[in-house]
Design a protein around this motif. Structure first.
Motif, PDB file in Angstrom:
ATOM      1  N   VAL A  38      58.716  32.656  63.235  1.00 48.80           N
ATOM      2  CA  VAL A  38      58.840  33.893  63.996  1.00 48.80           C
ATOM      3  C   VAL A  38      59.132  33.584  65.453  1.00 48.80           C
ATOM      4  O   VAL A  38      58.721  32.536  65.965  1.00 48.80           O
ATOM      5  CB  VAL A  38      57.539  34.729  63.848  1.00 48.80           C
ATOM      6  N   ASN A  39      59.852  34.496  66.116  1.00 50.14           N
ATOM      7  CA  ASN A  39      60.181  34.309  67.534  1.00 50.14           C
ATOM      8  C   ASN A  39      58.928  34.452  68.395  1.00 50.14           C
ATOM      9  O   ASN A  39      58.449  35.563  68.634  1.00 50.14           O
ATOM     10  CB  ASN A  39      61.210  35.357  67.986  1.00 50.14           C
ATOM     11  N   GLY A  40      58.379  33.350  68.861  1.00 50.51           N
ATOM     12  CA  GLY A  40      57.201  33.390  69.711  1.00 50.51           C
ATOM     13  C   GLY A  40      55.956  33.812  68.952  1.00 50.51           C
ATOM     14  O   GLY A  40      56.001  34.166  67.772  1.00 50.51           O
ATOM     15  N   THR A  41      54.813  33.794  69.643  1.00 53.82           N
ATOM     16  CA  THR A  41      53.536  34.150  69.022  1.00 53.82           C
ATOM     17  C   THR A  41      52.891  35.374  69.653  1.00 53.82           C
ATOM     18  O   THR A  41      51.868  35.851  69.182  1.00 53.82           O
ATOM     19  CB  THR A  41      52.549  32.968  69.128  1.00 53.82           C
ATOM     20  N   TYR A  42      53.491  35.894  70.713  1.00 48.46           N
ATOM     21  CA  TYR A  42      52.870  36.984  71.470  1.00 48.46           C
ATOM     22  C   TYR A  42      52.658  38.222  70.605  1.00 48.46           C
ATOM     23  O   TYR A  42      51.608  38.886  70.688  1.00 48.46           O
ATOM     24  CB  TYR A  42      53.749  37.332  72.679  1.00 48.46           C
ATOM     25  N   GLU A  43      53.624  38.563  69.753  1.00 49.86           N
ATOM     26  CA  GLU A  43      53.541  39.788  68.971  1.00 49.86           C
ATOM     27  C   GLU A  43      52.794  39.608  67.663  1.00 49.86           C
ATOM     28  O   GLU A  43      52.152  40.544  67.182  1.00 49.86           O
ATOM     29  CB  GLU A  43      54.948  40.330  68.695  1.00 49.86           C
ATOM     30  N   ILE A  44      52.842  38.418  67.057  1.00 48.40           N
ATOM     31  CA  ILE A  44      52.165  38.218  65.783  1.00 48.40           C
ATOM     32  C   ILE A  44      50.689  37.873  65.969  1.00 48.40           C
ATOM     33  O   ILE A  44      49.872  38.096  65.069  1.00 48.40           O
ATOM     34  CB  ILE A  44      52.866  37.103  64.958  1.00 48.40           C
ATOM     35  N   LYS A  45      50.309  37.371  67.160  1.00 47.79           N
ATOM     36  CA  LYS A  45      48.928  36.955  67.368  1.00 47.79           C
ATOM     37  C   LYS A  45      47.922  38.094  67.160  1.00 47.79           C
ATOM     38  O   LYS A  45      46.902  37.899  66.490  1.00 47.79           O
ATOM     39  CB  LYS A  45      48.752  36.345  68.758  1.00 47.79           C
ATOM     40  N   PRO A  46      48.145  39.314  67.701  1.00 53.08           N
ATOM     41  CA  PRO A  46      47.181  40.394  67.436  1.00 53.08           C
ATOM     42  C   PRO A  46      47.019  40.703  65.955  1.00 53.08           C
ATOM     43  O   PRO A  46      45.930  41.065  65.505  1.00 53.08           O
ATOM     44  CB  PRO A  46      47.772  41.587  68.198  1.00 53.08           C
ATOM     45  N   TRP A  47      48.106  40.574  65.193  1.00 50.03           N
ATOM     46  CA  TRP A  47      48.019  40.824  63.750  1.00 50.03           C
ATOM     47  C   TRP A  47      47.143  39.777  63.079  1.00 50.03           C
ATOM     48  O   TRP A  47      46.275  40.109  62.262  1.00 50.03           O
ATOM     49  CB  TRP A  47      49.423  40.818  63.151  1.00 50.03           C
ATOM     50  N   LEU A  48      47.341  38.516  63.423  1.00 48.10           N
ATOM     51  CA  LEU A  48      46.508  37.451  62.858  1.00 48.10           C
ATOM     52  C   LEU A  48      45.050  37.638  63.268  1.00 48.10           C
ATOM     53  O   LEU A  48      44.131  37.478  62.461  1.00 48.10           O
ATOM     54  CB  LEU A  48      47.011  36.087  63.323  1.00 48.10           C
ATOM     55  N   ARG A  49      44.828  37.998  64.515  1.00 49.20           N
ATOM     56  CA  ARG A  49      43.477  38.160  65.032  1.00 49.20           C
ATOM     57  C   ARG A  49      42.761  39.342  64.378  1.00 49.20           C
ATOM     58  O   ARG A  49      41.533  39.353  64.262  1.00 49.20           O
ATOM     59  CB  ARG A  49      43.547  38.349  66.544  1.00 49.20           C
ATOM     60  N   SER A  50      43.537  40.345  63.935  1.00 48.85           N
ATOM     61  CA  SER A  50      42.922  41.549  63.361  1.00 48.85           C
ATOM     62  C   SER A  50      42.229  41.277  62.033  1.00 48.85           C
ATOM     63  O   SER A  50      41.433  42.111  61.579  1.00 48.85           O
ATOM     64  CB  SER A  50      43.984  42.633  63.168  1.00 48.85           C
ATOM     65  N   PHE A  51      42.483  40.131  61.398  1.00 45.49           N
ATOM     66  CA  PHE A  51      41.824  39.794  60.137  1.00 45.49           C
ATOM     67  C   PHE A  51      40.443  39.194  60.357  1.00 45.49           C
ATOM     68  O   PHE A  51      39.701  38.981  59.394  1.00 45.49           O
ATOM     69  CB  PHE A  51      42.685  38.810  59.335  1.00 45.49           C
ATOM     70  N   GLY A  52      40.099  38.889  61.603  1.00 44.36           N
ATOM     71  CA  GLY A  52      38.779  38.341  61.902  1.00 44.36           C
ATOM     72  C   GLY A  52      38.527  37.025  61.209  1.00 44.36           C
ATOM     73  O   GLY A  52      39.386  36.127  61.200  1.00 44.36           O
ATOM     74  N   SER A  53      37.362  36.894  60.584  1.00 44.10           N
ATOM     75  CA  SER A  53      36.983  35.626  59.939  1.00 44.10           C
ATOM     76  C   SER A  53      37.736  35.381  58.644  1.00 44.10           C
ATOM     77  O   SER A  53      37.586  34.310  58.039  1.00 44.10           O
ATOM     78  CB  SER A  53      35.475  35.630  59.654  1.00 44.10           C
ATOM     79  N   SER A  54      38.560  36.331  58.199  1.00 41.96           N
ATOM     80  CA  SER A  54      39.324  36.136  56.954  1.00 41.96           C
ATOM     81  C   SER A  54      40.623  35.376  57.187  1.00 41.96           C
ATOM     82  O   SER A  54      41.362  35.123  56.232  1.00 41.96           O
ATOM     83  CB  SER A  54      39.644  37.499  56.317  1.00 41.96           C
ATOM     84  N   CYS A  55      40.930  35.038  58.444  1.00 45.12           N
ATOM     85  CA  CYS A  55      42.169  34.311  58.747  1.00 45.12           C
ATOM     86  C   CYS A  55      41.862  33.108  59.631  1.00 45.12           C
ATOM     87  O   CYS A  55      41.132  33.220  60.621  1.00 45.12           O
ATOM     88  CB  CYS A  55      43.157  35.254  59.450  1.00 45.12           C
ATOM     89  N   GLU A  56      42.441  31.964  59.273  1.00 42.88           N
ATOM     90  CA  GLU A  56      42.303  30.744  60.072  1.00 42.88           C
ATOM     91  C   GLU A  56      43.701  30.173  60.318  1.00 42.88           C
ATOM     92  O   GLU A  56      44.412  29.815  59.385  1.00 42.88           O
ATOM     93  CB  GLU A  56      41.448  29.711  59.330  1.00 42.88           C
ATOM     94  N   VAL A  57      44.125  30.114  61.585  1.00 45.90           N
ATOM     95  CA  VAL A  57      45.434  29.558  61.924  1.00 45.90           C
ATOM     96  C   VAL A  57      45.360  28.037  61.871  1.00 45.90           C
ATOM     97  O   VAL A  57      44.492  27.416  62.503  1.00 45.90           O
ATOM     98  CB  VAL A  57      45.876  30.043  63.322  1.00 45.90           C
TER      99      VAL A  57
END
Length: 436
Positions: free
Chosen positions: A393-412
């Motif tokens: 994906v182009n950069g991480t600025y826009e996808i980061k909030p989506w990843l963060r919204s999963f809380g403890s269910s997502c690990e980058v």
């Protein structure tokens, strides 16, 4: 309503919806860049507009100003929608067309019969229409599907197009209303759906259903700013179809100003906070996560440019460009946005994240959400408890909030620097919740 006036009401209602009662009159006026006197006048104008479109009881009318400020979320109806009804037609057209539709509800009339009926029923404040105007109204209403020309020769007779609603049983009409209610609240653009919803609500009222019937579910999922920004979609889409440039005053959301008046009085002329823009519109993009519309265009000096729709005011259409030029610019923009999560055009980054399935029986809402919102990313199984998600994906600025919204269910997992950024952010959040 003048275009500038509509811009002011749009920004006024947007700030009202987003801030609620957080600002007093002076703070609210300062944020909008208007005087307290203009604030009071605009609020009074909105009250008059709302009352004229939907008659209110004495208590409702007295509470409307406070309701506009504090209670706009308590109703399943989008309060801001009435602005579209007031803007859509001139006052004389609105009265004349409403009268025409009312007269054709229960009878068929020719243009001349309708002219006589309108002349008798028009309010004293308005001029009576001539036959040419009535025929133009009939042609317009027939094109948009509001009325139907009856079978037979000249002179043609017309009636209201109520066949769909009239042929439905009460249960079918309720089911249709519920369907439109859900779709209008979840799909974009939504304004046409809300207008259809209001029409069906009136049909339910004519059949004797109580007003509470349509509010059984009290289902609501709409961004007020999203609905307001749809005011410009028709003009923008028309400019895209005709390959015309757009000229507007742009107020960047970073500036903190929501409105700039058009200086018509030289005694009160002042330097505007916004920037005058001229761009060729190419695409319109909607960000579901934040309920925002973006205009993607081509600027003569800057190349591809992006504008948040909420910052666009005083918009007008300009000159057209050649089809080949437009096609080349559109193709270039699509290539730049091919790997954008929303509108980002930075260098592509490969992201790998591990998602954890819920540890309880039932629907796997984590997996379902990733599949629904993960766009072109790929999913592969890792274990019974986890799966991996990968995307470039182009950069991480826009996808980061989506990843963060999963809380403890997502690990980058990758890239490492993004993982470290998120670790630092979660540590900061943990400090906020430490016991005092």
């Amino acid at each position: 309503m003048a275009r500038e006036s509509f811009d002011k009401e749009v920004q006024f209602l947007r700030l009202l919806a987003l801030a609620g009662g957080a600002y007093n009159r002076q703070q609210f006026a300062s944020r909008l860049g208007i005087s307290v006197h203009t604030y009071d006048k605009t609020l009074r104008y909105l009250k008059d507009m709302r009352t004229s479109l939907q008659p209110l009881s004495e208590k409702q009318e007295s509470d409307l100003s406070e309701g506009l400020r504090y209670n706009h979320y308590e109703s399943a109806d989008p309060l801001l929608l009435f602005l579209f009804r007031a803007k859509s037609l001139k006052e004389s057209e609105s009265v004349r067309l409403s009268l025409t539709i009312t007269l054709l509800q229960d009878q068929t009339l020719t243009a001349k019969e309708l002219l006589d009926a309108c002349s008798e029923s028009m309010p004293l404040d308005f001029l009576c229409p001539d036959e040419k105007t009535i025929r133009g109204d009939l042609k317009y209403l027939e094109e948009v599907g509001v009325i139907i020309r009856c079978e037979g020769g000249r002179p043609y007779r017309y009636r209201a197009a109520n066949d769909l609603v009239d042929r439905l049983s009460d249960d079918e009409l309720l089911d249709l209303y519920d369907f439109v209610d859900v779709m209008a609240n979840t799909q974009v653009p939504a304004v046409q759906g809300y207008l259809l919803r209001d029409t069906l609500k009136k049909a339910l009222g004519k059949r004797g259903f109580a007003p509470e019937t349509s509010d059984i579910h009290l289902y609501k999922y709409h961004y007020h700013s999203r609905i307001l920004d749809e005011a410009y979609l028709h003009l923008i889409f028309q400019a895209i179809r005709e390959r015309r440039k757009l000229h507007f005053l742009y107020l960047s959301p970073k500036k903190g100003k929501n409105y700039a008046s058009k200086n018509t009085n030289p005694l009160f002329e002042r330097e505007t906070e916004g920037s005058d823009e001229s761009t060729l519109p190419l695409l319109v993009i909607y960000d579901h996560q934040y309920g925002r519309w973006y205009l993607i265009g081509h600027h003569a000096k800057l190349g591809m440019v992006k504008y948040r729709m909420e910052g666009i005011t005083q918009i007008t259409a300009g000159e057209a460009v050649e089809e080949a030029v437009f096609a080349a610019m559109l193709e270039r923009a699509r290539q730049q946005l091919a790997s954008s999560w929303v509108t980002d055009t930075l260098r592509p980054v490969r992201i790998v994240a591990r998602f954890y399935n819920p540890d309880r029986a039932g629907a796997n809402f984590i997996r379902e959400r990733v599949e629904a919102q993960g766009q072109w990313g790929t999913i592969r199984e890792e274990s019974d408890a986890t799966f991996l998600y990968e995307i470039a994906v182009n950069g991480t600025y826009e996808i980061k909030p989506w990843l963060r919204s999963f809380g403890s269910s997502c690990e980058v997992l990758e890239p490492v620097w993004l993982r470290k950024e998120l670790i630092a952010e979660w540590k900061e959040l943990r400090e906020y919740y430490e016991s005092v």
